[in-house]
Write a protein that holds these residues in place. Structure first.
Motif, PDB file in Angstrom:
ATOM      1  N   UNK A 181     -19.083  -3.220   8.800  1.00  0.00           N
ATOM      2  CA  UNK A 181     -18.637  -4.132   7.751  1.00  0.00           C
ATOM      3  C   UNK A 181     -17.156  -4.447   7.831  1.00  0.00           C
ATOM      4  N   UNK A 182     -16.814  -5.698   7.517  1.00  0.00           N
ATOM      5  CA  UNK A 182     -15.438  -6.161   7.424  1.00  0.00           C
ATOM      6  C   UNK A 182     -15.269  -6.798   6.048  1.00  0.00           C
ATOM      7  N   UNK A 183     -14.248  -6.396   5.326  1.00  0.00           N
ATOM      8  CA  UNK A 183     -14.019  -6.887   3.964  1.00  0.00           C
ATOM      9  C   UNK A 183     -15.209  -6.520   3.087  1.00  0.00           C
TER      10      UNK A 183
ATOM     11  N   UNK B  61     -10.613 -17.729  11.310  1.00  0.00           N
ATOM     12  CA  UNK B  61     -11.199 -17.052  12.467  1.00  0.00           C
ATOM     13  C   UNK B  61     -10.280 -15.946  12.984  1.00  0.00           C
ATOM     14  N   UNK B  62      -9.005 -16.267  13.116  1.00  0.00           N
ATOM     15  CA  UNK B  62      -8.067 -15.272  13.636  1.00  0.00           C
ATOM     16  C   UNK B  62      -7.922 -14.113  12.655  1.00  0.00           C
ATOM     17  N   UNK B  63      -7.761 -14.435  11.369  1.00  0.00           N
ATOM     18  CA  UNK B  63      -7.566 -13.387  10.381  1.00  0.00           C
ATOM     19  C   UNK B  63      -8.715 -12.394  10.339  1.00  0.00           C
ATOM     20  N   UNK B  64      -9.940 -12.903  10.311  1.00  0.00           N
ATOM     21  CA  UNK B  64     -11.103 -12.017  10.238  1.00  0.00           C
ATOM     22  C   UNK B  64     -11.321 -11.294  11.557  1.00  0.00           C
ATOM     23  N   UNK B  65     -11.093 -11.995  12.669  1.00  0.00           N
ATOM     24  CA  UNK B  65     -11.353 -11.370  13.966  1.00  0.00           C
ATOM     25  C   UNK B  65     -10.285 -10.361  14.368  1.00  0.00           C
ATOM     26  N   UNK B  66      -9.120 -10.431  13.770  1.00  0.00           N
ATOM     27  CA  UNK B  66      -8.155  -9.352  13.972  1.00  0.00           C
ATOM     28  C   UNK B  66      -8.729  -8.049  13.413  1.00  0.00           C
TER      29      UNK B  66
END
Length: 237
Positions: free
Chosen positions: A64-66, A187-192
């Protein structure tokens, strides 16, 4: 919008753009086969199979992310590049993507060229270029190798995500917010965050292998004469 679905589904990108990337991916994989054959030996060939199987298994496990139902999984480009090199590594990841699309419906079959380009080609290439640079400057210790794997894993995920942004700019067919800069930022923020998980898995796996069998880590073997003696003398310690 599900910004972290790196396996692009059918209909997200139009047919002409998908066809161009399918042709590009096929040509690039042919090059990988030709170049990878030079590296394959009795040691690398079975390891490549194990790497592909490991990536396939771990990609089935989401973390899980966030808190909004967003999840991510290992892409595997950095791990494959470290263990079996960029050419064979890209092939390993591509094989996993093909099986997932054809058998499990993870990513559209018509979008396979796009997914292979982003995850197998761009992600693996970016990570290996970074690995080759970092291993020339970081200490040959477990901490140095772990840092290399972590950074390479994180960067590979972000590069793959930006690959999708570029493809969407060329031929996106669905509304993902109408703002390309906003899409790229999301995309960048979540994929970091996903990349942190990728980096941790990559670092842990590579250090474990290097501690026991440093001769199996392609990236360590491929360094110049000044550093090649380190793994031969007993590996990463």
């Amino acid at each position: 919008m599900e910004p972290v679905a790196m396996h692009i589904s059918n209909g997200i990108i139009n047919g002409p753009v998908a066809a161009v990337f399918a042709a590009f991916a096929l040509a690039a994989l042919v090059v990988c086969v030709l170049r990878g054959r030079r590296d394959l030996d009795d040691r690398l060939a079975p390891l490549a199979g194990l790497v592909a199987a490991f990536i396939f298994a771990v990609q089935m496990l989401n973390f899980p992310i966030l808190t909004a139902g967003v999840s991510g999984h290992l892409m595997g480009g950095a791990l494959a590049a470290l263990l079996v090199g960029p050419w064979v590594g890209a092939l390993c990841v591509a094989v996993v993507l093909v099986v997932q699309a054809l058998v499990f419906g993870d990513g559209g079959v018509a979008m396979l060229g796009l997914n292979i380009t982003n995850i197998a080609l761009l992600g693996t290439a970016a990570s290996y270029l970074l690995i080759a640079l970092l291993l020339r400057v970081v200490p040959r210790t477990p901490a140095g190798l772990a840092a290399t794997g972590f950074v390479a894993g994180l960067v590979s995920v972000v590069v793959a995500a930006l690959g999708f942004v570029g493809q969407y700019w060329l031929g996106g067919t669905v509304d993902l917010g109408g703002n390309l800069a906003g899409l790229a930022g999301t995309m960048v923020g979540v994929h970091v965050l996903i990349g942190v998980g990728e980096g941790l898995i990559t670092a842990t796996t590579v250090v474990t292998v290097a501690t026991v069998r440093p001769d199996l880590v392609y990236a360590l073997r491929r360094q110049g004469p000044a550093t090649a003696a380190a793994p031969a003398a007993g590996g990463v310690r």
